[in-house]
Write a protein that holds these residues in place. Structure first.
Motif, mmCIF file in Angstrom:
data_model
loop_
_atom_site.group_PDB
_atom_site.id
_atom_site.type_symbol
_atom_site.label_atom_id
_atom_site.label_comp_id
_atom_site.label_asym_id
_atom_site.label_seq_id
_atom_site.Cartn_x
_atom_site.Cartn_y
_atom_site.Cartn_z
ATOM 1 N N VAL A 22 0.819 -1.195 0.120
ATOM 2 C CA VAL A 22 0.126 -0.088 0.064
ATOM 3 C C VAL A 22 0.879 1.216 0.139
ATOM 4 O O VAL A 22 0.626 2.292 -0.615
ATOM 5 C CB VAL A 22 -1.051 -0.003 1.429
ATOM 6 N N VAL A 23 1.903 1.343 0.818
ATOM 7 C CA VAL A 23 2.849 2.530 0.805
ATOM 8 C C VAL A 23 3.442 2.368 -0.378
ATOM 9 O O VAL A 23 3.680 3.834 -0.937
ATOM 10 C CB VAL A 23 3.872 2.294 1.842
ATOM 11 N N THR A 25 2.667 1.691 -3.324
ATOM 12 C CA THR A 25 1.394 2.117 -4.574
ATOM 13 C C THR A 25 1.358 3.471 -4.213
ATOM 14 O O THR A 25 1.158 4.313 -5.305
ATOM 15 C CB THR A 25 0.271 1.328 -4.167
ATOM 16 N N GLY A 26 0.850 3.923 -2.904
ATOM 17 C CA GLY A 26 0.810 5.412 -2.683
ATOM 18 C C GLY A 26 1.971 6.378 -3.302
ATOM 19 O O GLY A 26 1.873 7.497 -3.919
ATOM 20 N N ILE A 27 3.338 5.882 -2.897
ATOM 21 C CA ILE A 27 4.331 6.526 -3.466
ATOM 22 C C ILE A 27 4.566 6.564 -5.004
ATOM 23 O O ILE A 27 4.644 7.603 -5.704
ATOM 24 C CB ILE A 27 5.694 5.913 -2.890
ATOM 25 N N SER A 29 2.012 6.469 -6.989
ATOM 26 C CA SER A 29 0.881 7.196 -7.641
ATOM 27 C C SER A 29 1.266 8.623 -7.257
ATOM 28 O O SER A 29 0.963 9.528 -8.178
ATOM 29 C CB SER A 29 -0.471 6.940 -6.802
ATOM 30 N N ALA A 30 1.862 9.071 -6.249
ATOM 31 C CA ALA A 30 2.421 10.364 -6.224
ATOM 32 C C ALA A 30 3.344 10.850 -7.058
ATOM 33 O O ALA A 30 3.376 12.091 -7.706
ATOM 34 C CB ALA A 30 2.890 10.573 -4.768
#
Length: 88
Positions: A22-23, A25-27, A29-30
């Protein structure tokens, strides 16, 4: 079994791996959003420079085309009226 939780009779989720995914994926995406913003800014700047360097501005070209279309329409209407003898 501290990091794994048993759900649905044998389906086990490794919570630390899930959280890491999840982390990441968030990075990702950013970073993707930042890259997209940079591309958009670069394309907008290039488009503005291209428009500034044109000999004839796009608005002048549009006005000229509209005038030519009106003249052609009027000529066609006059030719039709002359052919059919309409007083209108």
């Amino acid at each position: 079994m501290a990091t794994n939780q048993s759900i649905f009779n044998g389906f086990q989720v490794n919570r630390s791996m899930l959280a890491g995914g999840v982390v990441l994926t968030g990075i990702g995406s950013a970073l993707g959003a930042a890259g997209t913003a940079m591309v958009c800014v670069a394309l907008l700047a290039a488009g503005r420079n291209w428009l500034r360097n044109l000999d004839t501005p796009p608005t002048a070209l549009a006005h000229r085309a509209l005038h030519e279309a009106r003249v052609a329409s009027s000529a066609g209407w006059e030719a039709w009226r002359a052919e059919h003898g309409s007083p209108n």
